[in-house]
Design a protein around this motif. Sequence first.
Motif, PDB file in Angstrom:
ATOM      1  N   LYS A   1      33.765  29.500  52.964  1.00 39.14           N
ATOM      2  CA  LYS A   1      34.419  30.222  51.876  1.00 39.14           C
ATOM      3  C   LYS A   1      33.786  31.586  51.659  1.00 39.14           C
ATOM      4  N   GLU A   2      32.472  31.671  51.837  1.00 34.32           N
ATOM      5  CA  GLU A   2      31.763  32.934  51.659  1.00 34.32           C
ATOM      6  C   GLU A   2      32.222  33.965  52.684  1.00 34.32           C
ATOM      7  N   ALA A   3      32.510  33.513  53.902  1.00 36.00           N
ATOM      8  CA  ALA A   3      32.983  34.427  54.941  1.00 36.00           C
ATOM      9  C   ALA A   3      34.383  34.938  54.620  1.00 36.00           C
ATOM     10  N   VAL A   4      35.214  34.045  54.082  1.00 37.30           N
ATOM     11  CA  VAL A   4      36.566  34.451  53.677  1.00 37.30           C
ATOM     12  C   VAL A   4      36.485  35.499  52.574  1.00 37.30           C
ATOM     13  N   LEU A   5      35.648  35.253  51.580  1.00 36.00           N
ATOM     14  CA  LEU A   5      35.481  36.219  50.491  1.00 36.00           C
ATOM     15  C   LEU A   5      34.943  37.541  51.036  1.00 36.00           C
ATOM     16  N   GLY A   6      34.033  37.457  51.979  1.00 36.43           N
ATOM     17  CA  GLY A   6      33.465  38.666  52.566  1.00 36.43           C
ATOM     18  C   GLY A   6      34.511  39.540  53.237  1.00 36.43           C
ATOM     19  N   ALA A   7      35.519  38.903  53.834  1.00 35.50           N
ATOM     20  CA  ALA A   7      36.588  39.669  54.480  1.00 35.50           C
ATOM     21  C   ALA A   7      37.379  40.472  53.456  1.00 35.50           C
ATOM     22  N   TYR A   8      37.566  39.902  52.284  1.00 44.45           N
ATOM     23  CA  TYR A   8      38.253  40.631  51.210  1.00 44.45           C
ATOM     24  C   TYR A   8      37.347  41.715  50.633  1.00 44.45           C
ATOM     25  N   GLN A   9      36.065  41.389  50.453  1.00 47.07           N
ATOM     26  CA  GLN A   9      35.115  42.348  49.894  1.00 47.07           C
ATOM     27  C   GLN A   9      34.898  43.544  50.804  1.00 47.07           C
ATOM     28  N   ALA A  10      35.146  43.363  52.098  1.00 52.67           N
ATOM     29  CA  ALA A  10      35.034  44.489  53.023  1.00 52.67           C
ATOM     30  C   ALA A  10      36.079  45.557  52.712  1.00 52.67           C
ATOM     31  N   ILE A  11      37.160  45.147  52.044  1.00 52.19           N
ATOM     32  CA  ILE A  11      38.216  46.091  51.665  1.00 52.19           C
ATOM     33  C   ILE A  11      38.031  46.556  50.229  1.00 52.19           C
ATOM     34  N   ILE A  12      37.810  45.588  49.325  1.00 61.19           N
ATOM     35  CA  ILE A  12      37.529  45.918  47.916  1.00 61.19           C
ATOM     36  C   ILE A  12      36.253  45.172  47.513  1.00 61.19           C
ATOM     37  N   PRO A  13      35.124  45.846  47.493  1.00 59.52           N
ATOM     38  CA  PRO A  13      33.838  45.183  47.222  1.00 59.52           C
ATOM     39  C   PRO A  13      33.754  44.476  45.876  1.00 59.52           C
ATOM     40  N   SER A  14      34.598  44.843  44.930  1.00 63.98           N
ATOM     41  CA  SER A  14      34.516  44.277  43.587  1.00 63.98           C
ATOM     42  C   SER A  14      35.114  42.876  43.464  1.00 63.98           C
ATOM     43  N   MET A  15      35.696  42.356  44.539  1.00 62.32           N
ATOM     44  CA  MET A  15      36.271  41.014  44.490  1.00 62.32           C
ATOM     45  C   MET A  15      35.167  39.985  44.222  1.00 62.32           C
ATOM     46  N   LYS A  16      35.389  39.124  43.231  1.00 66.81           N
ATOM     47  CA  LYS A  16      34.368  38.161  42.811  1.00 66.81           C
ATOM     48  C   LYS A  16      34.586  36.757  43.375  1.00 66.81           C
ATOM     49  N   SER A  17      35.810  36.456  43.755  1.00 70.06           N
ATOM     50  CA  SER A  17      36.111  35.110  44.247  1.00 70.06           C
ATOM     51  C   SER A  17      37.306  35.157  45.192  1.00 70.06           C
ATOM     52  N   VAL A  18      37.462  34.110  45.970  1.00 73.34           N
ATOM     53  CA  VAL A  18      38.617  34.025  46.860  1.00 73.34           C
ATOM     54  C   VAL A  18      39.898  33.946  46.044  1.00 73.34           C
ATOM     55  N   GLU A  19      39.847  33.205  44.937  1.00 73.00           N
ATOM     56  CA  GLU A  19      41.033  33.056  44.085  1.00 73.00           C
ATOM     57  C   GLU A  19      41.488  34.414  43.548  1.00 73.00           C
ATOM     58  N   GLN A  20      40.546  35.228  43.112  1.00 69.76           N
ATOM     59  CA  GLN A  20      40.882  36.570  42.639  1.00 69.76           C
ATOM     60  C   GLN A  20      41.449  37.406  43.790  1.00 69.76           C
ATOM     61  N   SER A  21      40.868  37.254  44.959  1.00 68.40           N
ATOM     62  CA  SER A  21      41.317  38.008  46.125  1.00 68.40           C
ATOM     63  C   SER A  21      42.748  37.635  46.509  1.00 68.40           C
TER      64      SER A  21
END
Length: 208
Positions: free
Chosen positions: A153-173
Amino acid sequence: MQSTETVTPSITNAGAHNNVRLITSTGILSAVAFLLMLIEIPIPFLIPSFIKFDISDLPALIGSFALGPVCGIIIELIKNVLHGIFSGFDIGEVSNFILGATFVGVAGLIYKKNKTKKGALIASLVGAVVMALVSYPSNVYLVYPFYYNFLPKEAVLGAYQAIIPSMKSVEQSILVFNVPFTFVKGMVDVVITFLIYKHISPILKGNK
Protein backbone atom coordinates in the motif's frame (compact mmCIF):
# COMPACT_ATOMS: atom_id res chain seq x y z
CA MET A 1 -58.44 -16.65 -40.79
CA GLN A 2 -56.88 -16.61 -44.26
CA SER A 3 -55.59 -13.08 -43.71
CA THR A 4 -54.05 -14.05 -40.36
CA GLU A 5 -52.20 -16.99 -41.91
CA THR A 6 -50.74 -14.67 -44.54
CA VAL A 7 -49.46 -12.07 -42.07
CA THR A 8 -48.09 -14.37 -39.37
CA PRO A 9 -45.11 -15.75 -41.33
CA SER A 10 -44.13 -12.20 -42.28
CA ILE A 11 -44.17 -11.14 -38.65
CA THR A 12 -42.20 -14.22 -37.66
CA ASN A 13 -39.59 -13.59 -40.36
CA ALA A 14 -39.27 -9.95 -39.31
CA GLY A 15 -38.76 -10.98 -35.69
CA ALA A 16 -36.12 -13.53 -36.65
CA HIS A 17 -34.36 -10.95 -38.82
CA ASN A 18 -34.33 -8.47 -35.94
CA ASN A 19 -32.88 -11.08 -33.58
CA VAL A 20 -30.12 -11.95 -36.04
CA ARG A 21 -29.32 -8.25 -36.51
CA LEU A 22 -29.24 -7.68 -32.76
CA ILE A 23 -26.92 -10.63 -32.15
CA THR A 24 -24.67 -9.66 -35.06
CA SER A 25 -24.43 -6.01 -34.01
CA THR A 26 -23.73 -6.97 -30.41
CA GLY A 27 -21.00 -9.37 -31.51
CA ILE A 28 -19.30 -6.81 -33.75
CA LEU A 29 -19.42 -4.08 -31.11
CA SER A 30 -18.08 -6.52 -28.49
CA ALA A 31 -15.15 -7.43 -30.73
CA VAL A 32 -14.34 -3.76 -31.34
CA ALA A 33 -14.58 -3.04 -27.61
CA PHE A 34 -12.18 -5.91 -26.87
CA LEU A 35 -9.66 -4.60 -29.40
CA LEU A 36 -9.92 -1.08 -27.99
CA MET A 37 -9.35 -2.47 -24.50
CA LEU A 38 -5.97 -3.75 -25.67
CA ILE A 39 -4.92 -0.21 -26.58
CA GLU A 40 -4.02 1.28 -23.20
CA ILE A 41 -2.43 4.73 -23.10
CA PRO A 42 -0.44 5.89 -20.07
CA ILE A 43 -0.85 9.53 -19.03
CA PRO A 44 2.38 10.44 -17.19
CA PHE A 45 2.47 13.39 -14.81
CA LEU A 46 -1.33 13.31 -14.49
CA ILE A 47 -2.01 9.86 -13.01
CA PRO A 48 0.19 6.94 -11.84
CA SER A 49 1.54 4.69 -14.60
CA PHE A 50 -0.41 1.64 -13.40
CA ILE A 51 -3.62 3.40 -14.47
CA LYS A 52 -4.09 3.49 -18.24
CA PHE A 53 -6.52 5.32 -20.49
CA ASP A 54 -8.63 3.50 -23.07
CA ILE A 55 -11.88 4.05 -24.94
CA SER A 56 -13.19 0.48 -24.80
CA ASP A 57 -16.54 1.66 -23.37
CA LEU A 58 -17.25 3.51 -26.63
CA PRO A 59 -18.80 0.57 -28.56
CA ALA A 60 -20.88 -0.38 -25.52
CA LEU A 61 -22.23 3.16 -25.23
CA ILE A 62 -23.11 3.19 -28.92
CA GLY A 63 -24.79 -0.19 -28.53
CA SER A 64 -26.68 0.97 -25.47
CA PHE A 65 -28.09 3.96 -27.36
CA ALA A 66 -28.84 2.11 -30.60
CA LEU A 67 -29.98 -1.27 -29.28
CA GLY A 68 -30.85 -0.69 -25.62
CA PRO A 69 -29.10 -0.70 -22.23
CA VAL A 70 -29.14 -4.50 -21.92
CA CYS A 71 -27.16 -4.75 -25.15
CA GLY A 72 -24.63 -2.23 -23.83
CA ILE A 73 -24.14 -4.25 -20.65
CA ILE A 74 -23.75 -7.48 -22.61
CA ILE A 75 -21.06 -5.83 -24.75
CA GLU A 76 -19.21 -4.84 -21.57
CA LEU A 77 -19.44 -8.43 -20.31
CA ILE A 78 -18.23 -10.04 -23.53
CA LYS A 79 -15.40 -7.51 -23.84
CA ASN A 80 -14.07 -8.32 -20.39
CA VAL A 81 -14.51 -12.06 -20.77
CA LEU A 82 -12.49 -11.95 -24.00
CA HIS A 83 -9.85 -9.78 -22.37
CA GLY A 84 -9.61 -12.20 -19.46
CA ILE A 85 -9.26 -15.19 -21.78
CA PHE A 86 -6.43 -13.64 -23.79
CA SER A 87 -4.67 -11.65 -21.05
CA GLY A 88 -5.43 -13.64 -17.90
CA PHE A 89 -8.30 -12.93 -15.53
CA ASP A 90 -7.79 -10.68 -12.54
CA ILE A 91 -9.71 -8.03 -10.63
CA GLY A 92 -9.17 -5.58 -13.49
CA GLU A 93 -11.81 -7.24 -15.67
CA VAL A 94 -14.29 -7.26 -12.77
CA SER A 95 -13.71 -3.57 -12.09
CA ASN A 96 -13.89 -2.65 -15.76
CA PHE A 97 -17.19 -4.50 -16.12
CA ILE A 98 -18.71 -2.91 -13.01
CA LEU A 99 -17.82 0.62 -14.09
CA GLY A 100 -18.56 0.11 -17.79
CA ALA A 101 -21.90 -1.58 -17.15
CA THR A 102 -22.85 1.22 -14.77
CA PHE A 103 -21.95 3.85 -17.34
CA VAL A 104 -23.71 2.39 -20.38
CA GLY A 105 -26.58 0.93 -18.37
CA VAL A 106 -27.52 4.25 -16.76
CA ALA A 107 -26.97 6.22 -19.97
CA GLY A 108 -28.93 3.75 -22.08
CA LEU A 109 -31.83 3.58 -19.65
CA ILE A 110 -32.20 7.37 -19.51
CA TYR A 111 -31.87 7.71 -23.29
CA LYS A 112 -34.50 5.01 -23.80
CA LYS A 113 -37.04 7.30 -22.11
CA ASN A 114 -36.03 10.41 -24.08
CA LYS A 115 -34.56 9.64 -27.49
CA THR A 116 -33.49 13.15 -28.46
CA LYS A 117 -30.07 14.78 -28.79
CA LYS A 118 -30.65 16.59 -25.51
CA GLY A 119 -31.78 13.34 -23.91
CA ALA A 120 -28.61 11.61 -25.13
CA LEU A 121 -26.46 14.39 -23.67
CA ILE A 122 -28.20 14.25 -20.30
CA ALA A 123 -28.05 10.45 -20.31
CA SER A 124 -24.32 10.50 -21.09
CA LEU A 125 -23.52 13.05 -18.41
CA VAL A 126 -25.50 11.22 -15.75
CA GLY A 127 -23.95 7.91 -16.78
CA ALA A 128 -20.43 9.32 -16.57
CA VAL A 129 -21.11 10.92 -13.17
CA VAL A 130 -22.59 7.73 -11.72
CA MET A 131 -19.66 5.69 -13.08
CA ALA A 132 -17.19 8.11 -11.49
CA LEU A 133 -19.00 7.92 -8.14
CA VAL A 134 -19.11 4.12 -8.24
CA SER A 135 -15.39 4.03 -9.05
CA TYR A 136 -14.53 5.26 -5.54
CA PRO A 137 -15.97 2.36 -3.49
CA SER A 138 -15.04 -0.06 -6.28
CA ASN A 139 -11.38 0.95 -6.07
CA VAL A 140 -11.23 1.36 -2.29
CA TYR A 141 -12.96 -1.89 -1.34
CA LEU A 142 -12.42 -4.18 -4.33
CA VAL A 143 -9.61 -3.31 -6.72
CA TYR A 144 -6.84 -1.90 -4.55
CA PRO A 145 -7.11 -4.48 -1.72
CA PHE A 146 -6.53 -7.13 -4.40
CA TYR A 147 -3.43 -5.38 -5.74
CA TYR A 148 -2.02 -4.91 -2.24
CA ASN A 149 -1.23 -8.62 -2.44
CA PHE A 150 1.37 -7.79 -5.09
CA LEU A 151 2.25 -4.16 -4.40
CA PRO A 152 2.48 -2.72 -0.86
CA LYS A 153 0.00 0.00 0.00
CA GLU A 154 2.89 2.35 0.76
CA ALA A 155 4.24 1.87 -2.77
CA VAL A 156 0.83 2.64 -4.25
CA LEU A 157 0.59 5.82 -2.19
CA GLY A 158 4.12 6.73 -3.23
CA ALA A 159 3.10 6.60 -6.89
CA TYR A 160 0.43 9.20 -6.21
CA GLN A 161 2.74 11.30 -4.03
CA ALA A 162 5.24 11.42 -6.88
CA ILE A 163 2.65 13.56 -8.68
CA ILE A 164 1.11 15.42 -5.72
CA PRO A 165 3.31 15.10 -2.60
CA SER A 166 0.52 16.31 -0.30
CA MET A 167 -1.51 13.10 -0.71
CA LYS A 168 -1.96 11.56 2.76
CA SER A 169 -3.62 8.25 1.93
CA VAL A 170 -4.54 5.98 -0.95
CA GLU A 171 -8.21 6.70 -0.30
CA GLN A 172 -7.62 10.44 -0.67
CA SER A 173 -5.57 9.78 -3.81
CA ILE A 174 -8.36 7.73 -5.36
CA LEU A 175 -10.80 10.57 -4.70
CA VAL A 176 -8.47 13.20 -6.17
CA PHE A 177 -7.10 11.20 -9.11
CA ASN A 178 -9.23 8.19 -10.00
CA VAL A 179 -12.73 9.65 -9.67
CA PRO A 180 -12.11 12.65 -11.98
CA PHE A 181 -10.09 10.43 -14.33
CA THR A 182 -13.01 8.00 -14.61
CA PHE A 183 -15.41 10.84 -15.35
CA VAL A 184 -13.15 12.34 -18.03
CA LYS A 185 -12.64 8.87 -19.55
CA GLY A 186 -16.40 8.50 -19.82
CA MET A 187 -16.81 11.94 -21.36
CA VAL A 188 -14.22 11.20 -24.04
CA ASP A 189 -16.37 8.21 -25.02
CA VAL A 190 -19.40 10.50 -25.05
CA VAL A 191 -17.76 13.07 -27.35
CA ILE A 192 -16.69 10.40 -29.85
CA THR A 193 -20.14 8.81 -29.69
CA PHE A 194 -21.79 12.12 -30.56
CA LEU A 195 -19.43 12.52 -33.51
CA ILE A 196 -20.04 9.11 -35.08
CA TYR A 197 -23.40 7.88 -33.74
CA LYS A 198 -25.48 9.43 -36.52
CA HIS A 199 -23.50 7.50 -39.13
CA ILE A 200 -23.37 4.18 -37.28
CA SER A 201 -26.81 3.82 -35.69
CA PRO A 202 -28.74 3.25 -38.98
CA ILE A 203 -26.42 0.33 -39.79
CA LEU A 204 -26.84 -1.19 -36.33
CA LYS A 205 -30.60 -0.77 -36.49
CA GLY A 206 -30.79 -2.31 -39.97
CA ASN A 207 -31.98 0.87 -41.67
CA LYS A 208 -29.20 0.70 -44.27
